[in-house]
Scaffold this active site. Structure first.
Site, PDB file in Angstrom:
ATOM      1  N   HIS A  53      28.884 -11.331  72.899  1.00 39.01           N
ATOM      2  CA  HIS A  53      28.163 -12.511  72.404  1.00 39.01           C
ATOM      3  C   HIS A  53      28.162 -12.537  70.871  1.00 39.01           C
ATOM      4  O   HIS A  53      28.570 -13.525  70.251  1.00 39.01           O
ATOM      5  CB  HIS A  53      26.727 -12.488  72.947  1.00 39.01           C
ATOM      6  CG  HIS A  53      25.886 -13.641  72.503  1.00 39.01           C
ATOM      7  ND1 HIS A  53      25.631 -14.725  73.307  1.00 39.01           N
ATOM      8  CD2 HIS A  53      25.249 -13.892  71.328  1.00 39.01           C
ATOM      9  CE1 HIS A  53      24.880 -15.589  72.650  1.00 39.01           C
ATOM     10  NE2 HIS A  53      24.628 -15.111  71.442  1.00 39.01           N
ATOM     11  N   GLU A  54      27.721 -11.444  70.279  1.00 43.09           N
ATOM     12  CA  GLU A  54      27.649 -11.407  68.811  1.00 43.09           C
ATOM     13  C   GLU A  54      29.039 -11.494  68.199  1.00 43.09           C
ATOM     14  O   GLU A  54      29.229 -12.085  67.136  1.00 43.09           O
ATOM     15  CB  GLU A  54      26.921 -10.144  68.331  1.00 43.09           C
ATOM     16  CG  GLU A  54      25.454 -10.074  68.740  1.00 43.09           C
ATOM     17  CD  GLU A  54      24.662 -11.340  68.418  1.00 43.09           C
ATOM     18  OE1 GLU A  54      24.974 -12.005  67.417  1.00 43.09           O
ATOM     19  OE2 GLU A  54      23.738 -11.668  69.190  1.00 43.09           O
TER      20      GLU A  54
ATOM     21  N   HIS B  18      29.954 -15.070  67.840  1.00 42.43           N
ATOM     22  CA  HIS B  18      29.409 -15.622  66.587  1.00 42.43           C
ATOM     23  C   HIS B  18      30.260 -15.123  65.412  1.00 42.43           C
ATOM     24  O   HIS B  18      30.525 -15.864  64.466  1.00 42.43           O
ATOM     25  CB  HIS B  18      27.968 -15.158  66.364  1.00 42.43           C
ATOM     26  CG  HIS B  18      26.945 -15.836  67.237  1.00 42.43           C
ATOM     27  ND1 HIS B  18      26.830 -17.199  67.332  1.00 42.43           N
ATOM     28  CD2 HIS B  18      25.969 -15.324  68.039  1.00 42.43           C
ATOM     29  CE1 HIS B  18      25.829 -17.505  68.161  1.00 42.43           C
ATOM     30  NE2 HIS B  18      25.300 -16.388  68.605  1.00 42.43           N
TER      31      HIS B  18
ATOM     32  N   HIS C 257      33.286 -17.098  64.984  1.00 40.78           N
ATOM     33  CA  HIS C 257      32.931 -18.405  64.415  1.00 40.78           C
ATOM     34  C   HIS C 257      32.931 -18.316  62.879  1.00 40.78           C
ATOM     35  O   HIS C 257      33.322 -19.255  62.194  1.00 40.78           O
ATOM     36  CB  HIS C 257      31.549 -18.808  64.939  1.00 40.78           C
ATOM     37  CG  HIS C 257      31.269 -20.273  64.935  1.00 40.78           C
ATOM     38  ND1 HIS C 257      30.049 -20.775  65.295  1.00 40.78           N
ATOM     39  CD2 HIS C 257      32.031 -21.348  64.602  1.00 40.78           C
ATOM     40  CE1 HIS C 257      30.083 -22.103  65.193  1.00 40.78           C
ATOM     41  NE2 HIS C 257      31.271 -22.469  64.779  1.00 40.78           N
TER      42      HIS C 257
HETATM   43 ZN   LIG Z   1      23.689 -16.156  69.960  1.00 42.45          ZN
END
Ligand SMILES: [Zn+2]
Length: 336
Positions: free
Chosen positions: A125-126, A129, A132
């Site tokens: 998940h991280e 990010h 991104h």
């Molecule tokens: Zn998040």
């Protein structure tokens, strides 16, 4: 109930193996290569520093610097998060410096750090990010990377979680730290069954809170001062047809998420909405025949991971997907 004990899976999910897995996914999707640079000192001895490289028009280029701070330690904030120490600015040739923090319990001296499946999901998940930020191709800092609307910002991260659960990834990387044996299919099947347990209850409990958030924030200002919050809750739950015997996940009087700051006012829905987007978005890969389908990955990079806030989010999603998102893949993912 599903005879699943998370402890059985942990020996297959060492931090080292899961880090290699997520880097491999970024390699297959976006062509990124992670080169550890032990000679670059992080802000703490636990922090690993990587150069993120890619080949552009036959030329090897530095894309980003990535810092991985995975262990919990005294005085470290709890939870997991991504930080952008420096934003990308392609026009000036500035590469982004991106940090991922986790709080995994470090293995004893000489022993590997073993993750639960939830921990591994947090790592992915991280890292989503992180991508991104690392892949940002926008020149204006205010529009770069994760500076997007709140109901878009969890798409890159939650989308990345999907690759963890893919057999192609797990069979390759989830190997027993002692024997290097690949994780058994039978264990993965039990994990999958257990994951869907109680999703119906959880979804109703969450959705009702999101709907009540919307109704609360549409009470006109002049009526708000007079509002009897208990009576309001009761009337709204009746109007929405809340099933007997269930309560909201957060009762309005202590629904801090909505009222501690204005950031989530009328925005509690964003988590569920991000799940609609991530499930529908991942489905695009499956429809194309592979979770690493090149054209789909190219569009994901261009419109989801690197456009920042330079495109209207609905437009960005349509450019990636070819249509608006639908709710069915999310329902399927949750077993509903
Ligand atoms: Zn998040």
């Amino acid at each position: 109930r599903y005879n699943f004990d998370g402890g059985e899976l942990k020996p297959y999910l060492s931090l080292e193996a899961m880090t290699a897995a997520v880097f491999d996914v970024a390699g297959q999707l976006f062509g990124l290569r992670f080169v550890e640079r032990p000679d670059i000192a992080g802000y703490h001895p636990d922090v690993k520093v990587y150069e993120v490289r890619e080949t552009v028009e036959g030329e090897d280029r530095l894309r980003a610097i990535f810092l991985h701070d995975n262990y919990s330690r005294q005085n470290k904030q709890s939870g997991a998060w991504m930080s952008e120490l420096r934003a990308a600015c392609p026009a000036q040739g500035t590469v982004p410096i991106i940090l991922n923090n986790n709080n995994f319990a470090k293995g004893r001296e000489g022993a590997p750090t073993l993750l639960s499946f939830d921990d591994a999901r947090t790592l992915f998940h991280e890292f989503g990010h992180g991508c991104h930020g690392m892949l940002s191709a926008t020149n204006f800092l205010r529009l770069a990377g994760t500076n997007v609307l709140r109901d878009f910002v969890e798409l890159p991260s939650q989308l990345m979680e999907h690759w963890l659960a893919q057999p192609e990834v797990l069979k390759k990387h989830a190997r027993h730290y002692k024997t290097q044996e690949a994780v058994p299919d039978e264990l993965l099947a039990r994990l999958k069954a257990a994951e869907n347990f109680n999703q119906g209850f959880g979804t109703v409990e969450y959705t009702i809170s999101a709907l009540l958030d919307q109704s609360l924030h549409t009470v006109p200002g002049e009526r708000a001062a007079e509002l009897d919050i208990g009576a309001f809750e009761e009337a709204e739950l009746a109007r929405l047809g809340m099933p007997q015997g269930m309560a909201m996940r957060h009762r309005p009087a202590h629904f801090q998420h909505l009222f501690s700051t204005s950031a989530y006012a009328a925005a509690y829905y964003v988590y569920q909405w991000a799940e609609v987007l991530d499930a529908d978005g991942f489905e695009a890969f499956l429809e194309a025949g592979s979770c690493f389908d090149g054209d789909t990955a190219h569009r994901a990079r261009k419109y989801i991971y690197s456009s920042g806030n330079s495109l209207e989010p609905g437009e960005a999603y349509r450019l990636f997907r070819g249509r608006d998102p639908t709710v069915e893949p999310m329902l399927k993912k949750k077993g509903l």
